[in-house]
Write a protein that holds these residues in place. Structure first.
Motif, short mmCIF file in Angstrom:
data_model
loop_
_atom_site.label_atom_id
_atom_site.label_comp_id
_atom_site.label_asym_id
_atom_site.label_seq_id
_atom_site.Cartn_x
_atom_site.Cartn_y
_atom_site.Cartn_z
N ARG A 1 0.81 -1.22 0.00
CA ARG A 1 0.00 0.00 0.00
C ARG A 1 0.85 1.27 0.00
NH1 ARG A 1 -2.51 -0.71 6.09
NH2 ARG A 1 -0.59 -0.30 7.26
N TYR A 2 2.14 1.12 0.29
CA TYR A 2 3.03 2.28 0.27
C TYR A 2 3.81 2.41 -1.05
CZ TYR A 2 2.34 2.27 5.34
OH TYR A 2 1.80 2.30 6.59
N MET A 3 3.78 1.37 -1.86
CA MET A 3 4.67 1.32 -3.02
C MET A 3 4.43 2.46 -4.02
SD MET A 3 7.00 -0.87 -2.74
CE MET A 3 7.59 -0.75 -4.42
N GLY A 4 3.16 2.75 -4.28
CA GLY A 4 2.87 3.82 -5.23
C GLY A 4 3.47 5.14 -4.80
N GLY A 5 3.27 5.48 -3.52
CA GLY A 5 3.83 6.73 -3.01
C GLY A 5 5.34 6.74 -2.99
N LEU A 6 5.94 5.62 -2.62
CA LEU A 6 7.39 5.54 -2.57
C LEU A 6 8.02 5.70 -3.96
CD1 LEU A 6 7.87 2.63 0.00
CD2 LEU A 6 8.41 5.05 0.35
N LEU A 7 7.41 5.05 -4.95
CA LEU A 7 7.94 5.17 -6.31
C LEU A 7 7.78 6.58 -6.84
CD1 LEU A 7 6.69 1.81 -7.89
CD2 LEU A 7 9.03 2.42 -7.26
N MET A 8 6.67 7.24 -6.51
CA MET A 8 6.46 8.61 -6.94
C MET A 8 7.51 9.53 -6.33
SD MET A 8 4.02 10.23 -8.83
CE MET A 8 2.43 9.46 -8.53
N VAL A 9 7.78 9.34 -5.04
CA VAL A 9 8.79 10.15 -4.36
C VAL A 9 10.17 9.88 -4.93
CG1 VAL A 9 9.95 10.54 -2.16
CG2 VAL A 9 7.46 10.38 -2.24
N ALA A 10 10.48 8.61 -5.24
CA ALA A 10 11.78 8.26 -5.82
C ALA A 10 11.97 8.92 -7.18
CB ALA A 10 11.92 6.75 -5.95
#
Length: 286
Positions: free
Chosen positions: A3-12
């Motif tokens: 559930r955090y992956m989308g946000g983490l990839l966007m931030v990366a």
């Protein structure tokens, strides 16, 4: 974790784009005029990435995107972070476009080549001044019933005074800052600048039909991004051509020459000096 992956990839991704901007290497990929839009996109993606992380943490919202999709995006972003930005190799020039195509075709609408750089779209006044365009064709092209004489007499709204990219006297120095505009002026007025000394830097570009003493002192021109890069430059002759793709400083005198029967400015070379590739090898159309 999913559930955090989308946000983490966007931030990366935001972090990578910001790194390109901060180090100046973003100009390896895009024209400087698009940098403000990139910064706006970074800010928007940062907000979306933050919101996605907040949704995952506070609401426990499960992503509907599969883990393998996330893995593919993560791999692409990881490669971007690990691979250093690299400008186009001059050796690729022959794969980009044919030399002097714009000059030979009498048009620069293809974005510029090793001949004359591209020119902008024609205005109504340009169309009205074209002797080959009739009033009927002018009306059809513009979609209105325009009085040709009135169009010619009316000054362009917001027109700016054109400033020459070439000094009125002395040596003509073609730099990264005036490369596109300078070449456009030289190709437009080859007679006016004949006999003037000139200095230009670029990589050696040779086509298969060049003589042993001919080469183009070339640069990659970017209109939008590296994907549309085309080769522009000046034909130089009179000295043994340097190794293909080698960066050189060329000095000589301009003369009105020709290529495949079409007139164009040519540098009669008096000296060649090897030089290192500049940090940013591109030139940009504003």
């Amino acid at each position: 974790m999913q559930r955090y992956m989308g946000g983490l990839l966007m931030v990366a991704l935001c972090g990578y784009l910001w790194k390109l901007y901060w180090t100046g290497t973003i100009l390896v990929y895009i024209n400087p005029r698009f940098v403000p839009f990139t910064l706006a996109a970074i800010a928007l993606m940062a907000l979306l990435g933050g919101f996605s992380l907040w949704s995952g943490a506070c609401r426990g919202r499960q992503s509907m995107v599969g883990r393998w999709t996330y893995a593919a995006f993560a791999m692409v972003i990881a490669i971007a972070w690990l691979a250093p930005p690299k400008a186009l190799d001059p050796a690729m020039a022959l794969q980009k476009n044919a030399p002097f195509a714009a000059a030979l075709n009498g048009s620069g609408s293809d974005g510029g080549t090793a001949g004359a750089p591209a020119t902008g779209p024609k205005t109504i006044v340009d169309l009205a001044r074209d002797p080959e365009i009739t009033q009927e064709q002018l009306d059809r092209l513009t979609g209105t019933d325009i009085d040709e004489e009135a169009a010619l007499a009316q000054p362009a709204v917001g027109a700016k005074k054109q400033v020459s990219a070439i000094p009125p006297a002395g040596e003509i120095t073609i730099t990264a800052e005036n490369y596109v505009e300078g070449l456009e002026e030289l190709f437009a007025k080859p007679d006016a600048y004949a006999g003037r000394p000139i200095r230009v830097e670029g990589f050696a570009y040779r086509d298969k039909d060049f003589r042993p003493d001919q080469f183009v002192a070339a640069r990659y021109q970017i209109v939008c991004c590296a994907a549309d890069a085309t080769v522009i430059g000046l034909l130089a002759e009179g000295m043994a051509a340097p190794t293909d793709a080698a960066w050189v400083e060329v000095r000589g005198k301009l003369r009105k020459g020709e290529y495949q029967g079409k007139p164009m400015p040519v540098i009669a070379v008096t000296s060649l000096r090897a030089m290192p590739e500049p940090p940013n090898p591109y030139v940009y159309r504003n």
